[in-house]
Design an enzyme around this catalytic site. Structure first.
Site, mmCIF file in Angstrom:
data_model
loop_
_atom_site.group_PDB
_atom_site.id
_atom_site.type_symbol
_atom_site.label_atom_id
_atom_site.label_comp_id
_atom_site.label_asym_id
_atom_site.label_seq_id
_atom_site.Cartn_x
_atom_site.Cartn_y
_atom_site.Cartn_z
ATOM 1 N N HIS A 48 66.860 44.744 41.836
ATOM 2 C CA HIS A 48 66.262 44.904 40.620
ATOM 3 C C HIS A 48 66.764 46.516 40.234
ATOM 4 C CE1 HIS A 48 62.567 42.240 41.645
ATOM 5 N NE2 HIS A 48 63.859 41.502 41.455
ATOM 6 N N CYS A 76 77.379 71.617 59.167
ATOM 7 C CA CYS A 76 78.217 70.559 59.773
ATOM 8 C C CYS A 76 77.655 70.458 61.262
ATOM 9 C CB CYS A 76 79.708 70.855 59.867
ATOM 10 S SG CYS A 76 80.750 70.958 58.458
ATOM 11 N N ASP A 113 56.474 42.289 41.620
ATOM 12 C CA ASP A 113 56.699 42.718 43.165
ATOM 13 C C ASP A 113 56.017 43.786 43.515
ATOM 14 O OD1 ASP A 113 58.050 44.724 42.306
ATOM 15 O OD2 ASP A 113 59.947 43.794 43.002
ATOM 16 N N HIS A 134 56.670 44.209 37.244
ATOM 17 C CA HIS A 134 57.840 42.844 37.085
ATOM 18 C C HIS A 134 57.344 41.893 38.308
ATOM 19 C CE1 HIS A 134 59.839 46.239 39.217
ATOM 20 N NE2 HIS A 134 60.559 45.110 39.941
ATOM 21 N N HIS A 170 68.315 53.348 54.353
ATOM 22 C CA HIS A 170 68.753 54.643 53.938
ATOM 23 C C HIS A 170 69.444 55.214 54.974
ATOM 24 C CE1 HIS A 170 66.503 54.823 49.891
ATOM 25 N NE2 HIS A 170 67.679 54.124 49.794
ATOM 26 N N HIS A 216 65.846 49.087 43.046
ATOM 27 C CA HIS A 216 65.437 48.648 44.585
ATOM 28 C C HIS A 216 65.933 47.280 44.878
ATOM 29 C CE1 HIS A 216 61.414 47.708 42.470
ATOM 30 N NE2 HIS A 216 61.910 46.574 42.501
ATOM 31 N N HIS A 273 71.657 47.488 50.554
ATOM 32 C CA HIS A 273 70.329 47.201 50.742
ATOM 33 C C HIS A 273 70.032 45.658 51.079
ATOM 34 C CE1 HIS A 273 68.615 50.994 50.854
ATOM 35 N NE2 HIS A 273 68.350 51.304 49.223
HETATM 36 N N1 01S Z 1 66.605 52.157 45.894
HETATM 37 O O1 01S Z 1 67.854 51.767 46.540
HETATM 38 C C1 01S Z 1 66.362 53.561 46.122
HETATM 39 O O2 01S Z 1 66.806 53.998 46.947
HETATM 40 C C2 01S Z 1 65.374 54.149 44.960
HETATM 41 C C3 01S Z 1 64.254 54.512 45.702
HETATM 42 C C4 01S Z 1 63.524 53.472 46.563
HETATM 43 C C5 01S Z 1 62.880 54.156 47.831
HETATM 44 C C6 01S Z 1 62.526 52.624 45.818
HETATM 45 C C7 01S Z 1 66.199 54.870 44.082
HETATM 46 O O3 01S Z 1 66.275 54.355 42.997
HETATM 47 N N2 01S Z 1 66.379 55.873 44.472
HETATM 48 C C8 01S Z 1 67.316 56.612 43.371
HETATM 49 C C9 01S Z 1 68.661 56.254 43.639
HETATM 50 O O4 01S Z 1 69.592 56.998 43.094
HETATM 51 C C10 01S Z 1 66.940 58.171 43.739
HETATM 52 N N3 01S Z 1 69.196 55.309 44.330
HETATM 53 C C11 01S Z 1 70.177 54.452 44.469
HETATM 54 C C12 01S Z 1 71.470 55.543 44.616
HETATM 55 O O5 01S Z 1 72.640 55.193 44.454
HETATM 56 N N4 01S Z 1 71.301 56.229 45.807
HETATM 57 ZN ZN ZN Z 2 61.234 44.891 41.746
HETATM 58 ZN ZN ZN Z 3 68.095 52.967 48.189
#
Ligand code: 01S
Ligand code: ZN
Ligand code: ZN
Length: 414
Positions: A198, A94, A172, A170, A230, A185, A224
């Site tokens: 996507h 914590c 991008d 796809h 993040h 993403h 996002h």
């Molecule tokens: N997308 O938002 C992500 O965070 C991707 C990785 C990026 C750096 C492209 C991803 O698919 N991360 C996985 C994930 O679970 C580990 N993302 C969604 C979530 O709910 N945290």
């Molecule tokens: Zn994409």
């Molecule tokens: Zn993410």
């Protein structure tokens, strides 16, 4: 426009083990556990900067990442994984690692209008049309109810946020990787591809427990698409890794709310008819629990519809929903108490009592606390504890307490 962070691939785990690690004395010894957390941390938080592409595949770039991280945490910049760096990376359970764990994208892109449109471009066999639309609508609502921004579903026109299920390649430069790994993403707010979401069409998308919960990932991606990067706040929706949670355990954390309101401002009870239910955070210093008890050797802490279970030899307590452990119990209980030798656990809420023997509810439903002989002015119990030496249960009610000699008689079926 493109503010995608790229996950570091599995090569790192191997690379990391061969990193120069500081010579260390006993006290500063880096345990395998530390290394595990450091690796996990590096994979989760050290992402390539804005606009860069590809994966880091050598120690040089990993070392650069460690340097960036050391700079971020205000440490001496060595590029090496010294014990102190691992400590800030793993952090105490914590610890105050970071006062504002949420992150925005460089330049803080956001939608500069009060109505933002979204559309769903295609669907996958894993989910029905209605499941897809409903989950997206729920994800949208999770965010829009805390900010002065309205998201509108539009059809047959170009929307700000275009949602689609995409195959590996796809168009991008961020190809998907099939089942597992990257799930989805999204692009930060902006023109064209900006704001688009996507989903990897090959994932085992589901709204149930097995597979990847589409609603949870959609909520993360909308974060996002609205401008949140993040967060390293563990219970945040914007935490980088997907973790399986029961769907009724899913809500924004205080960190998500702070992040999104930083961008769009707050709203006062306009769209929020009911109080906002945030994911409780066991590290919040102002947190109080509804009840606490030992049960079957583990410690249970109760809060609203959640509980934390701390197993005897576990380092940390794990959250789950009360319903998952004791399916007949309501949320917001007032007190709980175990009679260890008898394998009995009592739960109290208002004037109601639930008795579990060997983890089974004794009767079909709750009973009345007046079985214990309380006067009727007692409307609820604040706390209850069993003293093995005297075999008495002490009940706390306001400024008073009652002693009750434990008796199995209460449990005989009448
Ligand atoms: N997308 O938002 C992500 O965070 C991707 C990785 C990026 C750096 C492209 C991803 O698919 N991360 C996985 C994930 O679970 C580990 N993302 C969604 C979530 O709910 N945290
Ligand atoms: Zn994409
Ligand atoms: Zn993410």
């Amino acid at each position: 426009m493109k503010h995608l962070s790229i996950p570091l691939n599995f090569l790192f785990v191997n690379t990391l083990l061969s990193l120069p690690v500081y010579p260390h004395d006993e006290e500063n010894e880096i345990t395998p556990g530390d290394l595990y957390y450091a690796q996990k941390h590096i994979k989760q938080f050290l992402t390539l900067g804005d606009g860069s592409e590809g994966l880091i595949q050598n120690e040089d770039s990993l070392s650069t990442k460690i340097k960036e991280d050391q700079e971020f945490y205000g440490r001496q910049v060595t590029g090496n994984l010294d014990p102190g760096t691992i400590e800030v990376m793993t952090g105490p359970p914590c610890g105050f690692l970071d006062p504002a764990p949420y992150r925005l994208y460089p330049g803080k892109p956001r939608w500069n209008k009060s109505f933002v449109t979204y559309s769903v471009v295609n669907y996958v066999p894993q989910l029905s049309y209605f499941e897809t639309e409903l989950a997206i609508w729920k994800a949208v609502n999770i965010w829009q109810k805390v900010i002065p921004l309205t998201l509108v579903r539009v059809y047959n026109i170009e929307a700000d946020i275009m949602i689609s299920f995409e195959p590996r390649v796809h168009g991008d430069n961020f190809p998907f990787d099939g089942r597992g790994g990257t799930l989805a993403h999204a692009f930060s707010p902006g023109q064209g591809i900006g704001g688009n979401i996507h989903f990897d069409r090959e994932e085992h998308w589901t709204l149930r427990r097995n597979g990847v919960n589409f609603f949870h990932v959609a909520t993360h991606e909308f974060g996002h698409a609205l401008g949140l990067a993040h967060s390293n706040y563990r219970s945040a929706v914007m935490y980088p890794t997907y973790s399986k949670r029961h769907s009724n355990l899913f809500s924004l954390s205080i960190d998500d709310v702070r992040g999104i309101q930083h961008l769009y401002g707050t709203i006062q009870m306009l769209k929020q008819e009911s109080a906002l239910q945030l994911m409780p955070d066991k590290c919040d210093p102002s947190m109080s629990f509804d009840a606490v008890t030992k049960a079957n050797g583990d410690i249970f802490l109760f809060k609203n519809e959640y509980l934390w279970r701390k197993a005897q030899n576990a380092a940390d307590a794990k959250i789950s929903s009360i319903q998952d452990v004791w399916s007949d119990l309501p949320s917001n209980i007032n007190a709980a108490c175990e009679i260890p030798g008898e394998d009995i656990i009592y739960f109290f809420k208002g004037s109601k009592l639930w008795t579990y023997t060997n983890n089974k509810l004794n009767r079909r439903s709750s009973q009345s606390i007046y079985l214990f002989g309380f006067p009727t002015y007692v409307k609820k119990i604040d706390a209850a504890v069993f003293i093995p030496q005297t075999r008495k249960i002490i009940f706390f009610v306001g400024k008073m307490f009652w002693r009750h000699v434990f008796s199995l008689l209460l449990h005989s079926s009448i």
